[in-house]
Design a protein around this motif. Structure first.
Motif, PDB file in Angstrom:
ATOM      1  N   CYS A 108       1.302  -1.682  -0.122  1.00 35.82           N
ATOM      2  CA  CYS A 108       0.756   0.022  -0.217  1.00 35.82           C
ATOM      3  C   CYS A 108       1.284   1.396   0.060  1.00 35.82           C
ATOM      4  N   GLN A 109       0.565   2.620  -0.348  1.00 36.82           N
ATOM      5  CA  GLN A 109       1.202   3.293  -0.268  1.00 36.82           C
ATOM      6  C   GLN A 109       0.899   4.297   1.480  1.00 36.82           C
ATOM      7  N   VAL A 110       1.802   5.184   1.535  1.00 38.11           N
ATOM      8  CA  VAL A 110       1.194   5.860   2.532  1.00 38.11           C
ATOM      9  C   VAL A 110       2.653   7.105   2.706  1.00 38.11           C
ATOM     10  N   ILE A 111       2.087   7.807   3.417  1.00 33.84           N
ATOM     11  CA  ILE A 111       2.575   9.097   3.721  1.00 33.84           C
ATOM     12  C   ILE A 111       3.721   9.042   5.015  1.00 33.84           C
ATOM     13  N   LYS A 115       7.054  11.544   3.006  1.00 35.64           N
ATOM     14  CA  LYS A 115       7.863  10.819   1.859  1.00 35.64           C
ATOM     15  C   LYS A 115       6.742  10.026   1.316  1.00 35.64           C
ATOM     16  N   ASN A 116       6.261   9.971   0.017  1.00 35.58           N
ATOM     17  CA  ASN A 116       5.479   8.994  -0.974  1.00 35.58           C
ATOM     18  C   ASN A 116       6.331   8.128  -0.500  1.00 35.58           C
ATOM     19  N   LEU A 117       5.925   6.373  -0.126  1.00 36.54           N
ATOM     20  CA  LEU A 117       6.000   5.754   0.424  1.00 36.54           C
ATOM     21  C   LEU A 117       5.001   4.205  -0.588  1.00 36.54           C
ATOM     22  N   VAL A 118       6.037   3.346  -0.844  1.00 37.62           N
ATOM     23  CA  VAL A 118       5.427   1.772  -1.338  1.00 37.62           C
ATOM     24  C   VAL A 118       5.392   0.999  -0.043  1.00 37.62           C
ATOM     25  N   THR A 130      -2.833   6.680   5.194  1.00 37.49           N
ATOM     26  CA  THR A 130      -2.963   5.729   3.443  1.00 37.49           C
ATOM     27  C   THR A 130      -3.915   6.461   2.588  1.00 37.49           C
ATOM     28  N   ILE A 131      -2.969   6.059   1.161  1.00 34.51           N
ATOM     29  CA  ILE A 131      -2.927   6.611   0.309  1.00 34.51           C
ATOM     30  C   ILE A 131      -3.614   5.749  -0.489  1.00 34.51           C
ATOM     31  N   GLU A 133      -6.195   4.224  -4.520  1.00 29.99           N
ATOM     32  CA  GLU A 133      -6.365   5.337  -5.340  1.00 29.99           C
ATOM     33  C   GLU A 133      -8.230   3.764  -6.069  1.00 29.99           C
ATOM     34  N   ASN A 136      -7.826  -0.063  -5.672  1.00 35.75           N
ATOM     35  CA  ASN A 136      -7.287  -0.409  -4.557  1.00 35.75           C
ATOM     36  C   ASN A 136      -7.755  -1.807  -3.431  1.00 35.75           C
TER      37      ASN A 136
END
Length: 197
Positions: A108-111, A115-118, A130-131, A133, A136
């Protein structure tokens, strides 16, 4: 939103890496703890523990003692068929659960630390931003802090055949049913539509 971030000791820049390690140790990984799998033989033998099966077995023994071998054989065949059917159903259910686990979100994508990280979904901790889309799978139970035109398929949770609309709003009241918690996303449901500006 600020009170929510404060409650989880987080902020819009996400958690710093040092805090992630602390929370992973404190709360554990974002995954269900699995029971040890029963061996196939024990799964089969457990089919004979039912109260009615024990009664039938006693009836078969009594019938055999009284010399009625036909009834004894018929009862034993019924017991065996019941055990085989029960075993097959339980075995298939366990296989289905294994397949469902594999469908879960793996990353998942998090900040974190601005920084945006997977990251692996198992490494999410309380307070992570959590980001998500469209398409998902929700990696954890999530409280929305920002959303736009968000819909989620929660049919297995609510029984509704249409996707649920979700919004980042503060709700009043306590003990709301899960279907009425429009500011929450629940693990394993699919994001249907999400437009980001």
């Amino acid at each position: 939103i600020s009170s929510l971030l404060e409650k989880f000791r987080s902020n819009a820049d996400g958690l710093p890496p040092a805090e992630i390690e602390i929370r992973l140790r404190q709360y554990g990984r974002n995954e269900l703890i699995e029971k040890k799998k029963r061996p196939v033989l024990l799964l089969f033998l457990s089919q004979f523990q039912d109260f009615m099966i024990i009664i039938l077995a006693l009836a078969a023994i009594l019938s055999g003692i009284l010399g009625d071998l036909t009834d004894t054989v018929v009862i034993l065949v019924i017991i065996l068929l019941n055990a085989v059917l029960g075993f097959v159903q339980e075995y298939r259910a366990e296989q289905a659960m294994e397949a469902l686990k594999k469908l879960g979100a793996t990353v998942c994508q998090v900040i974190r630390g601005d920084k945006n990280l997977v990251v692996p979904a198992q490494d999410l901790v309380p307070g992570d931003i959590t980001i998500l889309e469209a398409g998902n799978i929700v990696p954890a139970d999530i409280r929305l802090i920002e959303s736009f035109a968000l819909t989620v398929d929660e049919s297995t949770l609510t029984g509704e055949s249409v996707a649920s609309s979700k919004q980042a709003v503060q709700l009043t009241g306590t003990e709301l049913p899960l279907g009425d918690q429009i500011n929450m996303l629940f693990k394993h449901f699919n994001i249907m539509l999400l437009y980001r500006l």
